[in-house]
Design an enzyme around this catalytic site. Structure first.
Site, PDB file in Angstrom:
ATOM      1  N   CYS A 128       0.585  -1.182  -0.214  1.00 23.41           N
ATOM      2  CA  CYS A 128      -0.033  -0.390   0.391  1.00 23.41           C
ATOM      3  C   CYS A 128       1.321   1.461  -0.311  1.00 23.41           C
ATOM      4  CB  CYS A 128      -1.149   0.072   1.076  1.00 23.41           C
ATOM      5  SG  CYS A 128      -2.014  -1.495   1.729  1.00 23.41           S
ATOM      6  N   VAL A 144       0.191   4.214  -2.092  1.00 22.94           N
ATOM      7  CA  VAL A 144       0.060   5.783  -1.835  1.00 22.94           C
ATOM      8  C   VAL A 144       0.209   6.364  -2.168  1.00 22.94           C
ATOM      9  CG1 VAL A 144      -0.837   6.981   0.287  1.00 22.94           C
ATOM     10  CG2 VAL A 144      -1.530   4.638  -0.029  1.00 22.94           C
TER      11      VAL A 144
END
Lengths: 519, 555
Positions: free
Chosen positions: A153, A157
């Site tokens: 992630c 991001v």
């Protein structure tokens, strides 16, 4: 007496001693501000009610006890199925440690996987340097044949561009320019582990077939008589892949398994450490473009992959984790039709043996109610098998199941009289399952190791089929596909049914008049 | 003649046995030991028969004197249920070895009895003789006698070594053993006018407990059940019962009859399988008790219970009617002759398309025709292939039978329900019949059968063995139809008496040449019916048919 060096007790025994029991009781009384036990009991009982179930199902934001894992876990699963390949996860190293321990706890084998170890700096300035250094170190330290890059992630991001980063890294000399570094973006905040599997499988196929990220010309397809086979994310991959290969060999089918994890997760203990073992050779992965068809055993693990394969002119077929007679019939018939190979006598006999075993024992399964949770395809495969046996898959739940999946499960229910009182729950978690088990009880629960909390809580006996299985060993070595796999699933279910009968008839002088030798 | 042979002769003379009564003196002397055919697939031995007959006595230590084979293979293999002691399920054996065979095993047996009494102190020890010590000459009667005196405890010899004959003989020898050594050795604490014995009932799957509450409600006391859920003391004092019911199976006919002879306890043969039969049995029990002095009002109370239970049972079966509409049943029941089962199945809406008549009497066959109509398939001894064809032709939806026929049902892809002793469901009494109906429903709607019936989808249906066998049988039938000589040969070759291998042709010839008219004459001329006697009803049919044909020919 507390612990004693002469006779060391393990944790099963030690903390049952009076001094520990008293210490825990005192702690509770003096420091934990305990509630009235009667009140605790009242609330506990309330959580078993229909009223609570309604509140539970009205939950919007909170997920409790999810039955799914993240995309990068699936990414690692797909990557280690290729020859000499190390998965390289671009992102934080903690995540990577999770994937490795998760697989090791299930397969009881080490899982090699590296990370680009992004830190706070990288989070602010981007992870390019981590990619450059990481690829270089991985290449020189572990000497893989291929590095399959996926992401966590954190990298997603901040928007790291894998294609550009890998190009730059190659320019900077991290790995040779012609070295295979397929990649896929696999953010955990989208989908689940089955999505990650799909993305990496697609990424690797695209890499080999479509010009290796623009560094080579795309491959031209010259169709041959072979078929490609993709298993999907499967906790039984070791046993299943070997079974599928045996079946194909018996039929004389020429095939390429795309993503074969059966050796890397089942290496022999003979003094040699195999960081890599078996897997689809990179050459075969490239040549797989020429196959006439590609078969996926798990539709929801390969949605994007099969779409890509179909674009290259393959006939594609997706099954839903086939278990049992009819599902295996359909699978073998499709293989037979595509390849023109007949199903040999030996397989026909295996089929007959499974039918025989089902006829011998089905009276014990017939009419029983089951709750199933797990990955979408596994749920479908098991539910179909239960219906075949005359059981009712009363609750079928997949946290990572989609609306389309739910419709498919409903269609399955509608196809059988035993599906009449069954319901499908997409996107629900194991706390929802808890309410279901209390308000609409079933005879048995099928799920992974985490189901043992539900078993304890609701008293519904757990049959362990799924991923992960942490607290029972070696079941992944046996297939659940093919007729022999169906036999294994049948026996697993029966064993639990008989264990339960024995358990409920074993009190001397009270219930043991039915504690029988012959069942 | 030693005492074992004498006992066996005595058993063969059993006047209560219908089959024996049909035999000539000479034939009766030979006994009902149908010579087992070497090479055939035989059933259990006398030891097995004795053990299964007495094993359900729950508080007794059952000690098998022999090598490990006998007890090792039979330990806890029956689904009888106990409401108390579980000692009967503990496996006791002398486990004899080579030394015992060379030097004799009596000492070992004696010590084993001592150890059982020291450790378990059961009310009695039953010692079972087996082939090997019987051959080497271990005298278990003497050992048991000595042990009884020494330990002041009943130690009962059950002398039925395997080689003396089949299982059924073992049942009877077990009966003799308890008649000689157990029954009448104690007095009950008290007696009532409502005391009965149940004989030949084994409480399989606990099914007798489905009937017992009704008897309890009526105030009828089961003084002893021989032997299901039995206790030593009850059986020892069972000679004080006022009446007895012998449950359908003839395994213990000698016990029932000799108790009548010795203690004046009248008995009747009854069954609790089926609604009608349950009612009849309850009625008969009350009637006999009243006859023996119980107050008249018992009959009224019994009728009230019967009416209530029947109503409840029929109501419980009612909902199955729509599900059973058009479903066809084939009944292969062996010894069970409960026509009321048939009646209950028909009441539930099932259509009976065939039944076995192998062990049926002439009256049974008449009853079948009465219940099922003239077109009922009556199945005698059939080869699996014939049974397969029959199942196919009858287009039955389900077969009810004992465990032995289950594989034929499986081969014929036929739903199948176990109704013999290995089953795990209790079918006795009113609730039992409802349970049977429920189990039939379950079996009928089990999707596995559909799977069993479907060949592999890639199979060529013409080539599977079933269709090949059917084609072959059709071919043979066509060939016979075209060739009257061969057809006649085939008709005459039909075996009527299996024991003596007498075919239809031989009987017809004997009748035609010697003008025979009775079974006795036929038995003398052809030796048909001189084995087990089961074929007598078939011979009667043959004679009846022949006389009709001869009469027609004469006209």
């Amino acid at each position: 007496m507390t612990q004693n060096a002469e006779h060391v007790l393990d944790h099963f025994e030690l903390f049952r001693g009076p001094e520990y029991q008293q210490m825990l009781a005192n702690k509770k009384k003096m420091f934990e501000n305990p509630h009235d036990p009667a009140e605790v009991e009242r609330v506990r009982d309330w959580t078993k009610t229909q009223e609570y179930r309604e509140k539970n199902f009205a939950r919007e934001a909170l997920t409790v006890n999810p039955s799914k894992a993240c995309q990068p876990l699936g990414a690692v699963f797909a990557a280690v199925g290729f020859e000499g390949t190390i998965p390289f996860v671009h992102g934080s190293q903690g995540c990577v440690a999770y994937y490795r321990s998760h697989f090791s706890r299930h397969f009881k084998e080490p899982t090699s996987c590296v990370s680009s170890s992004m830190t706070e700096d990288a989070a602010v300035f981007g992870g390019l340097n981590n990619m450059i250094d990481g690829l270089a170190n991985t290449y020189s330290t572990y000497k893989p044949k291929m590095i399959a890059v996926s992401t966590t992630c954190m990298a997603e991001v901040i928007g790291d561009d894998l294609n550009a980063f890998i190009k730059t890294a190659k320019e900077k000399g991290s790995v040779p320019a012609e070295y295979d570094v397929p990649f896929a973006h696999t953010p955990a905040f989208v989908g689940s582990h089955i999505t990650g599997y799909d993305n990496v499988m697609k990424g690797i196929i695209e890499h080999f077939w479509d010009g290796k990220a623009g560094t080579e010309p795309k491959l031209e397809r010259t169709p041959n008589g072979k078929i490609n086979f993709i298993g999907g994310f499967d906790g039984y991959t070791v046993g299943n892949m070997r079974e599928i290969k045996r079946l194909f060999d018996l039929m004389g089918v020429e095939y390429t398994i795309l993503g074969d994890n059966s050796d890397v997760w089942d290496t022999p203990t003979d003094g040699e450490f195999r960081m890599y073992d078996g897997g689809t050779t990179l050459e075969d992965a490239a040549l797989a473009i020429n196959a006439k068809a590609t078969i996926s055993m798990q539709e929801y693990c390969t949605e994007k992959t099969l779409a890509l394969v179909a674009e290259h002119g393959h006939e594609v077929h997706a099954f839903n984790h086939p278990v049992g007679v009819t599902a295996t019939d359909d699978f073998l018939m499709a293989v037979s039709r595509i390849t023109g190979k007949e199903i040999p006598e030996e397989i026909t006999r295996e089929r007959g043996r499974l039918v025989d075993a089902m006829a011998d024992s089905s009276a014990h399964i017939h009419g029983k109610k089951f709750a199933i949770y797990g990955d979408p395809d596994l749920c479908l495969g098991l539910a179909a098998f239960l219906l075949e046996l005359g059981a009712e898959p009363t609750h079928v739940l997949a946290t990572n199941g989609s609306k389309a999946w739910a419709n498919k499960v409903q269609a399955l229910f509608d196809s059988s009289p035993f599906g009449a009182n069954c319901h499908v729950y997409a996107g629900k978690d194991l706390w929802h399952m808890r309410s279901l088990l209390f308000t609409e009880p079933v005879d048995f629960l099928i799920g992974n190791t985490y189901g043992k909390y539900l078993e304890r809580d609701t008293g519904t006996p757990l049959i362990r089929i799924g991923f992960p299985i942490f607290d029972r060993h070696h079941h992944h070595r046996y297939p659940v596909w093919g007729y022999q796999g169906g036999m294994k699933v049948l026996v697993t279910i029966l064993d639990k049914i008989f264990d339960e009968i024995d358990r409920s008839t074993n009190v001397p002088g009270k219930t043991d008049f039915s504690f029988d030798i012959i069942r | 003649m030693n005492s074992l042979s004498a006992t066996i002769q005595d058993v063969f003379n059993e006047p209560g046995c219908g089959k024996n009564a049909n035999k000539s003196d000479a034939e009766r002397k030979k006994g009902c030991t149908k010579q087992l055919q070497p090479g055939g697939a035989a059933g259990g031995c006398a030891f097995d028969g004795a053990k299964i007959a007495l094993q359900p006595i729950t508080d007794v230590a059952h000690l098998v004197h022999g090598p490990i084979a006998c007890e090792g293979n039979s330990w806890d293999n029956r689904g009888a249920k106990s409401s108390g002691s579980n000692l009967w399920r503990t496996s006791f054996t002398t486990d004899i070895n080579e030394t015992d065979i060379v030097f004799g095993g009596e000492k070992r047996l004696y010590k084993a009895i001592k150890e059982i009494i020291d450790k378990y102190d059961p009310p009695a020890v039953f010692v079972y003789q087996t082939c090997v010590p019987a051959m080497t000459g271990d005298d278990i009667n003497a050992v048991c006698k000595a042990a009884s005196i020494k330990f002041d405890k009943p130690v009962i010899p059950i002398n039925a070594p395997g080689f003396v004959g089949p299982k059924n003989l073992g049942n009877k020898l077990a009966g003799e053993a308890i008649l000689d050594h157990v029954i009448g050795t104690r007095e009950p604490e008290y007696t009532t006018l409502y005391d009965i014995n149940i004989i030949g009932e084994y409480n399989l799957s606990g099914e007798f407990w489905q009937v017992k509450p009704l008897l309890d409600e009526l105030g009828i006391r089961i003084l002893a059940c021989i032997s299901g859920d039995g206790k030593y003391r009850e059986i020892a004092s069972s000679h004080r019962a006022r009446a007895a019911m012998m449950v359908c199976s003839k395994a213990m006919i000698n016990v029932a009859r000799k108790m009548e002879e010795r203690y004046g306890i009248p008995f009747f043969e009854g069954s609790f399988y089926g609604i009608e039969d349950s009612s009849d049995s309850l009625r008969e029990i009350s009637r006999m008790l009243v006859e023996r002095g119980a107050p008249d009002e018992l009959i009224g109370r019994t009728e009230a219970v019967i009416a209530r239970e029947e109503k409840k049972a029929w109501a419980a079966i009612e909902p199955y009617k729509p599900r059973f509409k058009g479903k066809k049943v084939l009944l292969i029941t062996g010894g069970v002759k409960s026509w009321s089962v048939v009646a209950a199945l028909q009441e539930a809406g099932l259509q009976l398309v065939g039944t076995s008549v192998k062990k049926s009497t002439k009256e049974d066959k008449e009853r079948i025709k009465e219940i099922m109509g003239q077109d009922a398939h009556m199945i005698e001894d059939m080869t699996p292939r014939e049974m397969y064809k029959m199942l196919k032709d009858a287009q039955a939806d389900i077969m009810l039978s004992g465990g032995r026929s289950q594989f034929i049902a499986l081969k014929a892809a036929m739903p199948w329900l176990d109704i013999n002793q290995e089953r795990h469901h209790a079918y006795m009494g009113y609730v039992g019949m409802v349970e049977l109906v429920r189990q039939i429903d379950k079996a009928l709607y089990n999707p596995v059968w559909e799977q069993v019936r479907k060949p592999a989808p890639w199979d060529n249906p013409a080539e599977n063995w079933q269709n090949r066998a059917m084609a072959q049988m059709d071919e043979e039938a066509v060939a016979l139809a075209a060739d009257p000589v061969r057809a006649e040969e085939a008709r005459r070759a039909k075996i009527i008496c299996n024991c003596k291998g007498v075919d239809l042709g031989t009987i017809e010839d004997a009748v035609a040449t010697n003008g025979l008219t009775t079974e006795t004459q036929l038995r003398e001329h052809t030796s048909a019916m001189s084995g087990c006697g089961i074929c007598t009803s078939r011979v009667t049919d043959v004679l009846a048919n022949l006389s009709v044909r001869l009469a027609m020919a004469a006209e």
